[in-house]
Design a protein around this motif. Structure first.
Motif, PDB file in Angstrom:
ATOM      1  N   ILE A  55     -19.740  68.980 -13.212  1.00 51.04           N
ATOM      2  CA  ILE A  55     -20.482  69.478 -14.363  1.00 51.04           C
ATOM      3  C   ILE A  55     -19.631  70.540 -15.041  1.00 51.04           C
ATOM      4  O   ILE A  55     -18.936  71.305 -14.368  1.00 51.04           O
ATOM      5  N   CYS A  56     -19.656  70.552 -16.357  1.00 53.95           N
ATOM      6  CA  CYS A  56     -18.769  71.419 -17.129  1.00 53.95           C
ATOM      7  C   CYS A  56     -19.540  72.056 -18.268  1.00 53.95           C
ATOM      8  O   CYS A  56     -20.454  71.445 -18.827  1.00 53.95           O
ATOM      9  N   GLY A  57     -19.159  73.262 -18.619  1.00 51.24           N
ATOM     10  CA  GLY A  57     -19.747  73.912 -19.776  1.00 51.24           C
ATOM     11  C   GLY A  57     -18.928  75.115 -20.181  1.00 51.24           C
ATOM     12  O   GLY A  57     -18.145  75.653 -19.391  1.00 51.24           O
ATOM     13  N   GLY A  58     -19.118  75.504 -21.414  1.00 53.14           N
ATOM     14  CA  GLY A  58     -18.444  76.676 -21.932  1.00 53.14           C
ATOM     15  C   GLY A  58     -19.444  77.679 -22.452  1.00 53.14           C
ATOM     16  O   GLY A  58     -20.511  77.309 -22.947  1.00 53.14           O
ATOM     17  N   SER A  59     -19.123  78.951 -22.314  1.00 56.05           N
ATOM     18  CA  SER A  59     -19.972  80.034 -22.759  1.00 56.05           C
ATOM     19  C   SER A  59     -21.292  79.961 -21.980  1.00 56.05           C
ATOM     20  O   SER A  59     -21.275  79.931 -20.762  1.00 56.05           O
ATOM     21  N   SER A  60     -22.425  79.859 -22.647  1.00 58.52           N
ATOM     22  CA  SER A  60     -23.694  79.709 -21.931  1.00 58.52           C
ATOM     23  C   SER A  60     -23.704  78.422 -21.120  1.00 58.52           C
ATOM     24  O   SER A  60     -24.320  78.353 -20.056  1.00 58.52           O
ATOM     25  N   GLY A  61     -23.004  77.408 -21.602  1.00 60.27           N
ATOM     26  CA  GLY A  61     -22.891  76.162 -20.847  1.00 60.27           C
ATOM     27  C   GLY A  61     -22.157  76.350 -19.529  1.00 60.27           C
ATOM     28  O   GLY A  61     -22.387  75.617 -18.572  1.00 60.27           O
ATOM     29  N   GLY A  62     -21.252  77.327 -19.467  1.00 62.40           N
ATOM     30  CA  GLY A  62     -20.583  77.652 -18.214  1.00 62.40           C
ATOM     31  C   GLY A  62     -21.568  78.221 -17.199  1.00 62.40           C
ATOM     32  O   GLY A  62     -21.517  77.890 -16.019  1.00 62.40           O
ATOM     33  N   ASN A  63     -22.488  79.073 -17.672  1.00 60.44           N
ATOM     34  CA  ASN A  63     -23.564  79.562 -16.802  1.00 60.44           C
ATOM     35  C   ASN A  63     -24.381  78.393 -16.285  1.00 60.44           C
ATOM     36  O   ASN A  63     -24.700  78.298 -15.102  1.00 60.44           O
ATOM     37  N   CYS A  64     -24.738  77.512 -17.201  1.00 58.74           N
ATOM     38  CA  CYS A  64     -25.585  76.370 -16.870  1.00 58.74           C
ATOM     39  C   CYS A  64     -24.909  75.485 -15.823  1.00 58.74           C
ATOM     40  O   CYS A  64     -25.550  75.048 -14.866  1.00 58.74           O
ATOM     41  N   ALA A  65     -23.625  75.221 -16.003  1.00 59.17           N
ATOM     42  CA  ALA A  65     -22.893  74.394 -15.048  1.00 59.17           C
ATOM     43  C   ALA A  65     -22.870  75.057 -13.668  1.00 59.17           C
ATOM     44  O   ALA A  65     -23.106  74.397 -12.647  1.00 59.17           O
ATOM     45  N   VAL A  80     -16.678  73.141 -13.811  1.00 56.48           N
ATOM     46  CA  VAL A  80     -15.747  73.733 -14.763  1.00 56.48           C
ATOM     47  C   VAL A  80     -16.563  74.692 -15.624  1.00 56.48           C
ATOM     48  O   VAL A  80     -17.539  74.286 -16.259  1.00 56.48           O
ATOM     49  N   GLY A  81     -16.175  75.961 -15.618  1.00 54.52           N
ATOM     50  CA  GLY A  81     -16.842  76.961 -16.441  1.00 54.52           C
ATOM     51  C   GLY A  81     -15.830  77.650 -17.339  1.00 54.52           C
ATOM     52  O   GLY A  81     -14.926  78.326 -16.854  1.00 54.52           O
ATOM     53  N   TYR A  82     -15.967  77.431 -18.625  1.00 54.56           N
ATOM     54  CA  TYR A  82     -15.081  78.052 -19.606  1.00 54.56           C
ATOM     55  C   TYR A  82     -15.783  79.248 -20.230  1.00 54.56           C
ATOM     56  O   TYR A  82     -16.894  79.113 -20.755  1.00 54.56           O
ATOM     57  N   LEU A  83     -15.165  80.403 -20.162  1.00 52.79           N
ATOM     58  CA  LEU A  83     -15.685  81.613 -20.799  1.00 52.79           C
ATOM     59  C   LEU A  83     -17.169  81.814 -20.503  1.00 52.79           C
ATOM     60  O   LEU A  83     -17.958  82.119 -21.385  1.00 52.79           O
ATOM     61  N   SER A  84     -17.539  81.610 -19.263  1.00 54.35           N
ATOM     62  CA  SER A  84     -18.957  81.683 -18.896  1.00 54.35           C
ATOM     63  C   SER A  84     -19.556  83.020 -19.299  1.00 54.35           C
ATOM     64  O   SER A  84     -18.944  84.070 -19.111  1.00 54.35           O
ATOM     65  N   ILE A 109     -14.626  75.080  -7.866  1.00 54.88           N
ATOM     66  CA  ILE A 109     -14.950  75.728  -9.141  1.00 54.88           C
ATOM     67  C   ILE A 109     -13.669  76.080  -9.887  1.00 54.88           C
ATOM     68  O   ILE A 109     -12.801  76.775  -9.359  1.00 54.88           O
ATOM     69  N   PHE A 110     -13.590  75.609 -11.121  1.00 60.68           N
ATOM     70  CA  PHE A 110     -12.479  75.936 -12.016  1.00 60.68           C
ATOM     71  C   PHE A 110     -13.045  76.824 -13.112  1.00 60.68           C
ATOM     72  O   PHE A 110     -13.949  76.416 -13.846  1.00 60.68           O
ATOM     73  N   MET A 111     -12.527  78.044 -13.208  1.00 59.48           N
ATOM     74  CA  MET A 111     -12.997  79.002 -14.217  1.00 59.48           C
ATOM     75  C   MET A 111     -11.871  79.309 -15.196  1.00 59.48           C
ATOM     76  O   MET A 111     -10.711  79.412 -14.805  1.00 59.48           O
ATOM     77  N   HIS A 154     -13.244  84.519 -27.492  1.00 57.74           N
ATOM     78  CA  HIS A 154     -14.295  83.554 -27.182  1.00 57.74           C
ATOM     79  C   HIS A 154     -14.097  82.310 -28.045  1.00 57.74           C
ATOM     80  O   HIS A 154     -14.721  82.138 -29.081  1.00 57.74           O
ATOM     81  N   SER A 155     -13.196  81.463 -27.591  1.00 61.77           N
ATOM     82  CA  SER A 155     -12.793  80.284 -28.353  1.00 61.77           C
ATOM     83  C   SER A 155     -12.584  79.113 -27.393  1.00 61.77           C
ATOM     84  O   SER A 155     -12.177  79.314 -26.235  1.00 61.77           O
ATOM     85  N   THR A 156     -12.806  77.920 -27.880  1.00 61.30           N
ATOM     86  CA  THR A 156     -12.612  76.722 -27.061  1.00 61.30           C
ATOM     87  C   THR A 156     -11.141  76.308 -26.966  1.00 61.30           C
ATOM     88  O   THR A 156     -10.811  75.394 -26.209  1.00 61.30           O
ATOM     89  N   ASN A 157     -10.262  76.944 -27.689  1.00 60.16           N
ATOM     90  CA  ASN A 157      -8.860  76.518 -27.726  1.00 60.16           C
ATOM     91  C   ASN A 157      -8.203  76.464 -26.350  1.00 60.16           C
ATOM     92  O   ASN A 157      -7.639  75.446 -25.963  1.00 60.16           O
ATOM     93  N   HIS A 158      -8.251  77.544 -25.613  1.00 62.24           N
ATOM     94  CA  HIS A 158      -7.579  77.600 -24.318  1.00 62.24           C
ATOM     95  C   HIS A 158      -8.220  76.632 -23.323  1.00 62.24           C
ATOM     96  O   HIS A 158      -7.534  75.877 -22.634  1.00 62.24           O
TER      97      HIS A 158
END
Length: 176
Positions: A55-65, A80-84, A109-111, A154-158
């Motif tokens: 399961i993967c998410g970014g920002s609030s989606g990272g919390n959710c994941a 996978v949690g991006y910028l959680s 867990i990949f952060m 706080h960007s999806t680029n990285h």
């Protein structure tokens, strides 16, 4: 599969993202497991082993994941949690304390974090600091995790650039 958060078209604030993704409860993972995934499984073959589920998410989606896997490691084992956005969870970031006091869960867990994420240089609501606290707790508890920091905000680029590496790392061959 990709699931967008719910919306309430007639509401003053129609986006339900924060209510769904930042909550530390089982509502979202139950929604996935009882409503979304069964519909997908009607049309597509889905592996049954939790070792194959991620399961993967970014920002609030990272919390959710993180929350989905934490509460249901019997289903989700790779995260996978991006910028959680642990800093904005309604009752505070529960993970550093939880990780240190409960038996280790079978999670990989990949952060990904940004050195200049939201409020990176503030004493409160510091998104970078909260991600670092979670990573430290994972390290101290012996979890299989990886944290990659970038210099961005706080960007999806990285995170987007890292996705292939994150997937390879999470599903790398092991000695078992």
């Amino acid at each position: 599969m990709f699931v967008n958060p719910g919306i309430f078209p007639d509401a003053e604030n129609p986006k339900n993202r924060n209510n769904e993704y930042d909550a530390f409860d089982d509502r979202y993972v139950t929604f996935l497991l009882t409503e979304i995934i069964p519909q997908v499984a009607e049309r597509y073959a889905i592996a049954q082993s939790p070792e194959r589920w991620g399961i993967c998410g970014g920002s609030s989606g990272g919390n959710c994941a993180c929350t989905a896997a934490w509460l249901r490691p019997d289903k989700f084992r790779r995260v996978v949690g991006y910028l959680s956005s642990f800093a904005q969870m309604p009752d505070g970031n529960p993970y550093p304390d939880l990780i240190s006091r409960v038996p280790r869960k079978p999670l990989g867990i990949f952060m990904q974090g940004g050195h200049r994420d939201l409020q990176w240089n503030e004493p409160q609501w510091n998104w970078l600091a909260e991600n670092l606290r979670v990573a430290a707790a994972l390290a101290e508890a012996g979890y299989d995790f990886r944290l990659v920091l970038g210099d961005g905000g706080h960007s999806t680029n990285h995170g987007g650039v890292l996705l292939p590496d994150a997937l390879r790392w999470l599903w790398r061959p092991n000695d078992d």
